[in-house]
Design a protein around this motif. Structure first.
Motif, PDB file in Angstrom:
ATOM      1  N   LEU A 125       0.799  -1.224   0.000  1.00  0.00           N
ATOM      2  CA  LEU A 125       0.000   0.000   0.000  1.00  0.00           C
ATOM      3  C   LEU A 125       0.833   1.277   0.000  1.00  0.00           C
ATOM      4  O   LEU A 125       0.325   2.335  -0.355  1.00  0.00           O
ATOM      5  N   ASP A 126       2.106   1.204   0.372  1.00  0.00           N
ATOM      6  CA  ASP A 126       2.947   2.402   0.345  1.00  0.00           C
ATOM      7  C   ASP A 126       2.989   3.027  -1.046  1.00  0.00           C
ATOM      8  O   ASP A 126       2.948   4.243  -1.185  1.00  0.00           O
ATOM      9  N   ILE A 127       3.039   2.207  -2.068  1.00  0.00           N
ATOM     10  CA  ILE A 127       3.129   2.742  -3.430  1.00  0.00           C
ATOM     11  C   ILE A 127       1.813   3.382  -3.868  1.00  0.00           C
ATOM     12  O   ILE A 127       1.817   4.371  -4.586  1.00  0.00           O
ATOM     13  N   THR A 128       0.700   2.867  -3.415  1.00  0.00           N
ATOM     14  CA  THR A 128      -0.585   3.428  -3.839  1.00  0.00           C
ATOM     15  C   THR A 128      -0.902   4.729  -3.138  1.00  0.00           C
ATOM     16  O   THR A 128      -1.682   5.532  -3.640  1.00  0.00           O
ATOM     17  N   SER A 129      -0.315   4.963  -1.978  1.00  0.00           N
ATOM     18  CA  SER A 129      -0.610   6.187  -1.248  1.00  0.00           C
ATOM     19  C   SER A 129       0.509   7.211  -1.340  1.00  0.00           C
ATOM     20  O   SER A 129       0.450   8.254  -0.715  1.00  0.00           O
ATOM     21  N   PHE A 130       1.534   6.922  -2.135  1.00  0.00           N
ATOM     22  CA  PHE A 130       2.674   7.829  -2.236  1.00  0.00           C
ATOM     23  C   PHE A 130       2.312   9.032  -3.098  1.00  0.00           C
ATOM     24  O   PHE A 130       1.916   8.885  -4.241  1.00  0.00           O
ATOM     25  N   PRO A 131       2.410  10.238  -2.547  1.00  0.00           N
ATOM     26  CA  PRO A 131       2.031  11.423  -3.337  1.00  0.00           C
ATOM     27  C   PRO A 131       3.107  11.796  -4.356  1.00  0.00           C
ATOM     28  O   PRO A 131       4.268  11.923  -4.020  1.00  0.00           O
ATOM     29  N   ARG A 132       2.697  11.941  -5.595  1.00  0.00           N
ATOM     30  CA  ARG A 132       3.582  12.437  -6.652  1.00  0.00           C
ATOM     31  C   ARG A 132       3.073  13.814  -7.015  1.00  0.00           C
ATOM     32  O   ARG A 132       2.025  13.946  -7.619  1.00  0.00           O
ATOM     33  N   LYS A 133       3.788  14.832  -6.651  1.00  0.00           N
ATOM     34  CA  LYS A 133       3.292  16.188  -6.869  1.00  0.00           C
ATOM     35  C   LYS A 133       4.008  16.917  -7.983  1.00  0.00           C
ATOM     36  O   LYS A 133       3.545  17.936  -8.438  1.00  0.00           O
ATOM     37  N   THR A 134       5.153  16.437  -8.426  1.00  0.00           N
ATOM     38  CA  THR A 134       5.854  17.124  -9.498  1.00  0.00           C
ATOM     39  C   THR A 134       6.190  16.154 -10.619  1.00  0.00           C
ATOM     40  O   THR A 134       6.616  15.039 -10.386  1.00  0.00           O
ATOM     41  N   VAL A 135       5.969  16.607 -11.815  1.00  0.00           N
ATOM     42  CA  VAL A 135       6.385  15.886 -13.012  1.00  0.00           C
ATOM     43  C   VAL A 135       7.053  16.925 -13.884  1.00  0.00           C
ATOM     44  O   VAL A 135       6.403  17.820 -14.407  1.00  0.00           O
ATOM     45  N   GLY A 136       8.362  16.826 -13.983  1.00  0.00           N
ATOM     46  CA  GLY A 136       9.087  17.871 -14.698  1.00  0.00           C
ATOM     47  C   GLY A 136       8.966  19.177 -13.932  1.00  0.00           C
ATOM     48  O   GLY A 136       9.279  19.250 -12.755  1.00  0.00           O
ATOM     49  N   THR A 137       8.477  20.205 -14.597  1.00  0.00           N
ATOM     50  CA  THR A 137       8.333  21.508 -13.941  1.00  0.00           C
ATOM     51  C   THR A 137       6.896  21.794 -13.546  1.00  0.00           C
ATOM     52  O   THR A 137       6.612  22.841 -12.980  1.00  0.00           O
ATOM     53  N   ARG A 138       5.982  20.866 -13.823  1.00  0.00           N
ATOM     54  CA  ARG A 138       4.575  21.082 -13.478  1.00  0.00           C
ATOM     55  C   ARG A 138       4.233  20.467 -12.145  1.00  0.00           C
ATOM     56  O   ARG A 138       4.718  19.394 -11.818  1.00  0.00           O
ATOM     57  N   ASN A 139       3.393  21.120 -11.409  1.00  0.00           N
ATOM     58  CA  ASN A 139       2.888  20.559 -10.151  1.00  0.00           C
ATOM     59  C   ASN A 139       1.516  19.966 -10.413  1.00  0.00           C
ATOM     60  O   ASN A 139       0.591  20.665 -10.806  1.00  0.00           O
ATOM     61  N   ILE A 140       1.400  18.654 -10.210  1.00  0.00           N
ATOM     62  CA  ILE A 140       0.125  17.973 -10.404  1.00  0.00           C
ATOM     63  C   ILE A 140      -0.028  16.892  -9.354  1.00  0.00           C
ATOM     64  O   ILE A 140       0.952  16.455  -8.753  1.00  0.00           O
ATOM     65  N   ASP A 141      -1.219  16.478  -9.107  1.00  0.00           N
ATOM     66  CA  ASP A 141      -1.487  15.376  -8.192  1.00  0.00           C
ATOM     67  C   ASP A 141      -1.971  14.187  -9.014  1.00  0.00           C
ATOM     68  O   ASP A 141      -3.085  14.165  -9.492  1.00  0.00           O
TER      69      ASP A 141
END
Length: 75
Positions: free
Chosen positions: A57-73
Motif C-alpha cells: 500500500l505504500d506505493i498506492t498512497s505515495f504522493p507524486r506532486k511534481t512531473v518535470g516543472t509542473r505541479n500535479i497530483d
C-alpha cells in the motif's frame, strides 16, 4: 491502480518507475514478484507460469506532486 486513479496503465507504470529511479521509495521494500500458474491455452494438460509484480500500500498512497516543472497530483 489504473482504475483506482482513473489513469492509463502506462502512466501508472511510468510514475512508479520514476519513484524508484529518484529513490523516493525502495523497490525491494514495496514490491514483490509472485508466480502465477495457469493452464496453457494451446496445449492440453500443460501449465504455464508468469511472474507478476505486486506492490504494498505504500506505493498506492505515495504522493507524486511534481512531473518535470509542473505541479500535479497523480497519486
Amino acid at each position: 491502480m489504473a482504475q483506482l486513479f482513473d489513469k492509463g496503465r502506462s502512466t501508472i507504470t511510468e510514475h512508479i518507475a520514476n519513484i524508484f529511479i529518484e529513490g523516493e521509495l525502495d523497490e525491494k521494500v514495496v514490491c514483490r514478484n509472485f508466480r502465477l500458474t495457469t493452464q496453457h491455452g494451446a496445449i492440453e494438460g500443460k501449465t504455464q507460469a508468469k511472474e507478476v509484480k505486486h506492490y504494498n500500500l505504500d506505493i498506492t498512497s505515495f504522493p507524486r506532486k511534481t512531473v518535470g516543472t509542473r505541479n500535479i497530483d497523480i497519486f
